[in-house]
Design a protein around this motif. Structure first.
Motif: not given
Length: 199
Positions: A107-109, A137-138, A168-169, A192-194
């Motif tokens: 996911f990309l935001d 992952t986000l 999880e960050l 931020y990557r999760f």
């Protein structure tokens, strides 16, 4: 909350300039996502994709890519410049579970989450979690809150984490501010990557 439909109608889209100016730094982050995976990469969802500034970059890297945005005009423009491997959908990031989009591994935001109120941020997090494949992952770009918040919005790290409690960050890093004019260059944007935990 910013009225993005009105901004598109009047051609006021400063975030598109940033997409061009910061393209090399964004590309490096997207390359990292690919490096962590074995092909085929699976599906990626660009949240609040606008006119598709970043969505085609996901497809070029091998993702089966969907871009979603609530502004029909933006989606129309994105479709007019469509890239192979990309589907664009008019939809609300706070109602992802009802959109019938399927599941995703990435996911990309880029600047969408920060424009939502607290209830909407929770809804986006819930929807992303529901659509996430195991180990998904986000990657999110968001401005931090400042005294100029009414002009450019922004969220604290705690706001981001509160919306994604099952994630999880992995990493937080300052974003390149090249191409950001005033007042956006005062917002200390963060990446931020999760990773989804426990699934």
């Amino acid at each position: 909350m910013t009225n993005y439909a009105r901004m598109y109608r009047f051609g006021v889209t400063p975030w598109e300039g940033y997409a061009q100016a910061a393209a090399p730094s964004v590309a490096a982050l997207l390359d990292r996502e690919v490096a962590d995976r074995t092909p085929p990469l699976g599906r990626a969802l660009d949240l609040g994709c606008g006119r598709g500034q970043h969505t085609p970059e996901l497809a070029r890297r091998g993702w089966e890519t969907v871009g979603v945005d609530v502004v029909p005009r933006a989606i129309e423009d994105a479709r007019a410049a469509a890239t192979a491997g990309v589907t664009y959908v008019v939809g609300d990031v706070t109602e992802l579970e009802e959109a019938g989009l399927g599941t995703f591994g990435f996911f990309l935001d880029v600047g969408c989450f920060q424009g939502l109120d607290a209830a909407q941020r929770t809804a986006e997090g819930r929807g992303v979690t529901a659509l996430a494949d195991p180990g998904a992952t986000l990657l999110m770009l968001a401005f931090q809150p400042t005294r100029l918040r009414r002009l450019v919005e922004g969220v604290a790290q705690a706001d981001v984490m509160a919306a994604f409690p099952a994630w999880e960050l992995l990493d937080v890093r300052a974003a390149d501010t090249a191409g950001l004019g005033w007042p956006m260059n005062r917002t200390r944007p963060q990446w931020y990557r999760f990773r989804l935990s426990g699934r």
